[in-house]
Design an enzyme around this catalytic site. Structure first.
Site, PDB file in Angstrom:
ATOM      1  N   LEU A 211      54.114 -56.826 120.037  1.00 26.19           N
ATOM      2  CA  LEU A 211      55.475 -56.529 119.574  1.00 26.19           C
ATOM      3  C   LEU A 211      55.441 -55.235 118.770  1.00 26.19           C
ATOM      4  O   LEU A 211      54.775 -55.179 117.735  1.00 26.19           O
ATOM      5  CB  LEU A 211      55.884 -57.683 118.651  1.00 26.19           C
ATOM      6  CG  LEU A 211      57.322 -58.095 118.521  1.00 26.19           C
ATOM      7  CD1 LEU A 211      57.929 -58.436 119.862  1.00 26.19           C
ATOM      8  CD2 LEU A 211      57.395 -59.325 117.602  1.00 26.19           C
ATOM      9  N   HIS A 212      56.097 -54.197 119.235  1.00 25.28           N
ATOM     10  CA  HIS A 212      56.120 -52.979 118.414  1.00 25.28           C
ATOM     11  C   HIS A 212      57.344 -52.096 118.644  1.00 25.28           C
ATOM     12  O   HIS A 212      57.493 -51.071 117.988  1.00 25.28           O
ATOM     13  CB  HIS A 212      54.855 -52.144 118.651  1.00 25.28           C
ATOM     14  CG  HIS A 212      54.877 -51.403 119.954  1.00 25.28           C
ATOM     15  ND1 HIS A 212      54.655 -52.027 121.150  1.00 25.28           N
ATOM     16  CD2 HIS A 212      55.127 -50.105 120.254  1.00 25.28           C
ATOM     17  CE1 HIS A 212      54.749 -51.141 122.133  1.00 25.28           C
ATOM     18  NE2 HIS A 212      55.038 -49.970 121.613  1.00 25.28           N
ATOM     19  N   ARG A 213      58.260 -52.485 119.586  1.00 26.22           N
ATOM     20  CA  ARG A 213      59.450 -51.646 119.821  1.00 26.22           C
ATOM     21  C   ARG A 213      60.285 -51.585 118.565  1.00 26.22           C
ATOM     22  O   ARG A 213      60.590 -52.639 117.971  1.00 26.22           O
ATOM     23  CB  ARG A 213      60.354 -52.273 120.881  1.00 26.22           C
ATOM     24  CG  ARG A 213      59.900 -52.217 122.257  1.00 26.22           C
ATOM     25  CD  ARG A 213      60.280 -50.955 122.996  1.00 26.22           C
ATOM     26  NE  ARG A 213      59.207 -50.767 123.921  1.00 26.22           N
ATOM     27  CZ  ARG A 213      58.362 -49.746 123.957  1.00 26.22           C
ATOM     28  NH1 ARG A 213      58.540 -48.736 123.147  1.00 26.22           N
ATOM     29  NH2 ARG A 213      57.378 -49.697 124.796  1.00 26.22           N
TER      30      ARG A 213
END
Ligand code: UD1
Length: 375
Positions: A211-213
Site C-alpha cells: 500500500l503506498h498510493r
C-alpha cells in the site's frame, strides 16, 4: 567504415524502475560493438531497502552517473532531477535517452531531453498505459512522457490503442512485451531460495499486502477504511505487510493511533523487502492485496489472485488476461472479494501476449536498426 556504437543513456530512479532497467542494460551491454549504454540513477529513491538491494540482487552495475535528487514535493523533486540531468546531457550528448515507467524521474528526464538544442530523442518503455485518472501523479507523468517520446515501447495491445487515439504515429509504437516480467522470469527459481519465510517465521497460507498510493495512504479516512477491511480479512487469512516508507508515517497517525486497532491484529507489519524475498512471498501467497501497478502484473503471471485497492487501473490486461480484480477501498467490497477468492482460489498461471521474458531482446532489436546521427 563501421558505424560508431549508438550512445544510450538509460534512466532509473525509483524502486519499480530497477526491475525494468536491469534486463535492458544487460541486453545492450551484451552488444558493445553496437551500443554504448550508460546508466543514470536520479536518486529519487535512495535508501538501501528502496534502491541498493535491487542493484545487488538484479545484478545491476553501479550507476555511471548519480543525480542524488532525493525526496521532496513533486515540483521540487522533478526540478532537481531536471537541473542535474540537463548538465549530464550537455556533457554526454547521447544519441538516445531511454526512460521507463511513470515516476517523476521518467517525466523529468524526458522533458530535459526533448528541450535540448538539438533535442535528444527519447524512448519510453512502458508507454501508453492510461488510468484516465488525472489525480494520480503517475498518469500525468505517463501522458507527458508519451507526448515527448520519439519511440514508444508498449506492454499490451490496449496501450498501443491509447497512443494511436492520442494521435501518435503508429510507426513510432512498438509492442514488445514487459521488462518487469523479463526480470520475474529470470529470478523465479532463485526466489525459491530466498530466506524471508524462514527468517520471519511466516507460514502458509497468508495474504500479502502492499500500500503506498497517495490516494490511499495520504488520506487518513481512506487508510482507515482499508484497514477496517484488512482486519476483517485477516480473521480468515493472516496478512503480511511490508510497509513502504511513504506509508509508515501515515499509518502512525491514521491507524495505529487508534488503541483498539492493533489488539489481536493478524496484519503483520514488516520492513520493505528486497526483490527475491518479495517474489518468494508473492509466489506463495494465497492472495495479494495491492495498490501498486507492477504487482498487478507480477501476480497475474504468477497465477496468484490479486485484489487491487483502487477504482481504476492503467493495466487492464491484468484483468482481462490475468488474475487481477479492482475492488476499490470500500470495506464491504474488499472483504467480499477476498472471501470469494479464498473459497475458490484459482491458481492457474496465466499467459499474457508477449510477457514471455523477451521484451529486452525486442527493444534491442528495434534499436539495432537505428544509425547514430552525426553530432
Ligand atoms: C514513487 C513513484 C510511484 C512508485 C513508487 C514506488 C512518483 C510520482 N511516484 O512513489 O509511482 O509506485 O515510487 O515506490 O514518482 N522515501 C524514503 N526512502 C526512499 C525513498 C522515499 O524514505 O528511498 C520516503 C520519503 O519520505 C518520501 C516518500 O518516501 O517523501 C515518498 O517517496 P517519493 O519518491 O516521493 O514517492 P513514492 O511514494 O515512493
Amino acid at each position: 567504415m563501421r558505424p560508431r556504437p549508438l550512445r544510450l543513456l538509460l534512466v532509473g530512479g525509483a524502486r519499480p524502475n530497477f526491475m525494468k532497467i536491469a534486463p535492458l542494460l544487460r541486453a545492450f551491454r551484451a552488444r558493445p560493438a553496437r551500443f554504448e549504454a550508460r546508466l543514470v540513477h536520479t536518486g529519487q529513491h535512495y535508501d538501501a531497502a528502496m534502491s541498493d538491494i535491487f542493484f545487488a540482487e538484479l545484478g545491476l552495475p553501479e550507476p555511471d552517473i548519480h543525480l542524488s535528487a532525493g525526496s521532496a514535493t513533486h515540483a521540487v523533486q522533478t526540478a532537481r532531477i531536471m537541473r542535474a540531468f540537463e548538465k549530464v546531457l550537455q556533457a554526454e550528448r547521447p544519441d538516445w535517452v531511454i526512460v521507463v515507467g511513470d515516476v517523476n524521474s521518467t517525466v523529468a528526464c524526458s522533458l530535459v531531453a526533448a528541450k535540448m538544442t538539438p533535442p535528444v530523442p527519447v524512448a519510453h518503455v512502458e508507454a501508453g498505459l492510461r488510468s484516465r485518472d488525472r489525480t494520480m501523479p503517475e498518469e500525468i507523468n505517463r501522458v507527458v512522457t508519451d507526448a515527448l517520446s520519439d519511440l514508444l515501447f508498449t506492454t499490451s495491445a490496449d496501450a498501443g490503442r491509447n497512443l494511436r487515439a492520442e494521435g501518435i504515429d503508429r510507426r513510432r509504437i512498438h509492442f514488445v512485451g514487459n521488462l518487469m516480467i523479463d526480470t520475474l522470469r529470470r529470478h523465479l527459481r532463485s526466489a525459491d531460495g530466498a530466506g524471508v519465510m524462514r527468517r520471519l517465521g511466516i507460514a502458509q497460507p497468508y495474504g500479502l499486502l502492499t500500500l503506498h498510493r497517495p490516494s490511499n495512504v495520504d488520506d487518513p479516512d481512506a487508510l482507515r477504511r482499508i484497514f477496517v477491511a484488512l482486519e476483517e480479512v485477516s480473521k480468515d487469512l493472516p496478512i503480511i505487510f511490508p510497509v513502504h516508507p511513504r506509508t509508515v508515517k501515515m499509518l502512525r497517525t491514521a491507524v495505529l493511533a487508534d488503541p483498539g486497532a492493533r489488539n489481536g491484529s493478524a496484519v503483520r507489519h514488516i520492513q520493505p523487502l528486497g526483490y527475491l524475498d518479495f517474489l518468494q512471498l508473492q509466489k506463495r501467497a494465497a492472495l495479494v492485496l495491492t495498490d501498486s501497478g507492477g504487482i498487478q502484473e507480477e501476480a497475474s503471471i504468477l497465477g496468484v489472485p490479486c485484489l487491487t485497492l483502487r477504482d481504476n487501473t492503467e493495466r487492464p490486461v491484468t484483468i482481462t488476461h490475468g488474475t487481477n480484480r479492482l475492488v476499490g477501498t470500500d470495506p464491504a467490497r474488499i472483504v467480499a472479494a477476498a472471501r470469494q477468492v479464498l473459497r475458490r482460489r484459482p491458481r492457474r498461471r496465466r499467459t499474457i501476449p508477449l510477457w514471455d521474458g523477451r521484451a529486452a531482446a525486442r527493444i534491442v532489436e528495434v534499436f539495432s536498426r537505428l544509425e547514430p546521427e552525426a553530432r
